[in-house]
Design a protein around this motif. Sequence first.
Motif, short mmCIF file in Angstrom:
data_model
loop_
_atom_site.label_atom_id
_atom_site.label_comp_id
_atom_site.label_asym_id
_atom_site.label_seq_id
_atom_site.Cartn_x
_atom_site.Cartn_y
_atom_site.Cartn_z
N MET A 255 -21.27 55.39 -3.82
CA MET A 255 -21.67 54.92 -5.15
C MET A 255 -23.14 55.24 -5.37
O MET A 255 -23.98 55.01 -4.53
CB MET A 255 -21.43 53.42 -5.25
N SER A 256 -23.45 55.77 -6.51
CA SER A 256 -24.82 56.14 -6.84
C SER A 256 -25.46 55.05 -7.69
O SER A 256 -24.89 54.59 -8.67
CB SER A 256 -24.81 57.45 -7.63
N SER A 257 -26.64 54.64 -7.27
CA SER A 257 -27.37 53.62 -8.03
C SER A 257 -28.38 54.31 -8.93
O SER A 257 -28.91 55.38 -8.60
CB SER A 257 -28.11 52.69 -7.08
N SER A 258 -28.65 53.68 -10.06
CA SER A 258 -29.61 54.26 -10.98
C SER A 258 -30.26 53.18 -11.84
O SER A 258 -29.76 52.05 -11.92
CB SER A 258 -28.93 55.29 -11.88
N VAL A 259 -31.37 53.56 -12.45
CA VAL A 259 -32.06 52.72 -13.43
C VAL A 259 -31.78 53.34 -14.79
O VAL A 259 -32.03 54.54 -14.98
CB VAL A 259 -33.58 52.68 -13.15
N THR A 260 -31.25 52.56 -15.71
CA THR A 260 -30.95 53.06 -17.04
C THR A 260 -31.85 52.36 -18.06
O THR A 260 -31.98 51.14 -18.03
CB THR A 260 -29.48 52.81 -17.41
N VAL A 261 -32.46 53.16 -18.92
CA VAL A 261 -33.33 52.63 -19.96
C VAL A 261 -32.84 53.17 -21.30
O VAL A 261 -32.64 54.37 -21.46
CB VAL A 261 -34.80 53.06 -19.74
N THR A 262 -32.64 52.25 -22.25
CA THR A 262 -32.22 52.63 -23.60
C THR A 262 -33.15 51.98 -24.61
O THR A 262 -33.52 50.83 -24.45
CB THR A 262 -30.78 52.13 -23.87
N TYR A 263 -33.54 52.75 -25.62
CA TYR A 263 -34.32 52.17 -26.70
C TYR A 263 -33.87 52.71 -28.04
O TYR A 263 -33.31 53.79 -28.12
CB TYR A 263 -35.83 52.37 -26.50
N GLU B 15 -31.33 57.92 -17.69
CA GLU B 15 -30.83 57.38 -16.44
C GLU B 15 -31.60 58.05 -15.30
O GLU B 15 -31.68 59.27 -15.22
CB GLU B 15 -29.34 57.65 -16.30
N PHE B 16 -32.17 57.24 -14.45
CA PHE B 16 -32.97 57.71 -13.32
C PHE B 16 -32.28 57.30 -12.03
O PHE B 16 -32.11 56.11 -11.77
CB PHE B 16 -34.39 57.14 -13.40
N THR B 17 -31.88 58.27 -11.23
CA THR B 17 -31.15 58.01 -10.00
C THR B 17 -32.08 57.46 -8.93
O THR B 17 -33.19 57.95 -8.75
CB THR B 17 -30.49 59.30 -9.49
N GLN C 133 -40.76 57.11 -12.39
CA GLN C 133 -40.29 58.22 -13.23
C GLN C 133 -39.92 57.71 -14.62
O GLN C 133 -40.24 58.34 -15.64
CB GLN C 133 -39.10 58.91 -12.57
N ALA C 134 -39.25 56.57 -14.69
CA ALA C 134 -38.88 55.98 -15.98
C ALA C 134 -40.14 55.63 -16.78
O ALA C 134 -40.22 55.90 -17.98
CB ALA C 134 -38.03 54.73 -15.77
N LYS C 135 -41.11 55.06 -16.11
CA LYS C 135 -42.37 54.68 -16.78
C LYS C 135 -43.06 55.91 -17.35
O LYS C 135 -43.54 55.89 -18.50
CB LYS C 135 -43.28 53.98 -15.78
N ALA C 136 -43.12 56.99 -16.59
CA ALA C 136 -43.78 58.21 -17.06
C ALA C 136 -43.04 58.82 -18.26
O ALA C 136 -43.66 59.18 -19.27
CB ALA C 136 -43.86 59.23 -15.92
N THR C 137 -41.72 58.89 -18.17
CA THR C 137 -40.93 59.47 -19.26
C THR C 137 -41.05 58.64 -20.53
O THR C 137 -41.30 59.19 -21.62
CB THR C 137 -39.45 59.58 -18.84
N LEU C 138 -40.89 57.34 -20.42
CA LEU C 138 -41.00 56.47 -21.59
C LEU C 138 -42.41 56.49 -22.15
O LEU C 138 -42.59 56.48 -23.38
CB LEU C 138 -40.60 55.04 -21.25
#
Length: 98
Positions: A1-9, A30-32, A55-60
């Motif tokens: 199972m792959s875990s990830s952080v998902t951010v939606t705005y 989605e960041f794995t 990575q999520a912080k940089a992209t957002l």
Amino acid sequence: MSSSVTVTYQLNPPSDTPVPAHLSSTQTHEFTIGNTGSVGGQKAYYAGLRAAVLQAKATLGEELTAWRDAVGRREDNKEAKIPKKSEEDEDEEEVEEE
């Protein structure tokens, strides 16, 4: 199972705001999380989690800065249209109040 952080705005900018060419007002990322296997245990998991969050912080940050700039330019134009009071006007108001 792959875990990830998902951010939606979903942004709702004013209707006359120019949309930056490479962006959409609704976005999902989605960041794995790397190293989620049993090798390395919790330490590896949290290292992968930290990397995904950074990575999520940089992209957002990049995307929301582009939106802030687009809306900010619109607001700057609004402020330029409002006449500013001169110091003489303020002095006259103080005299009238006394």
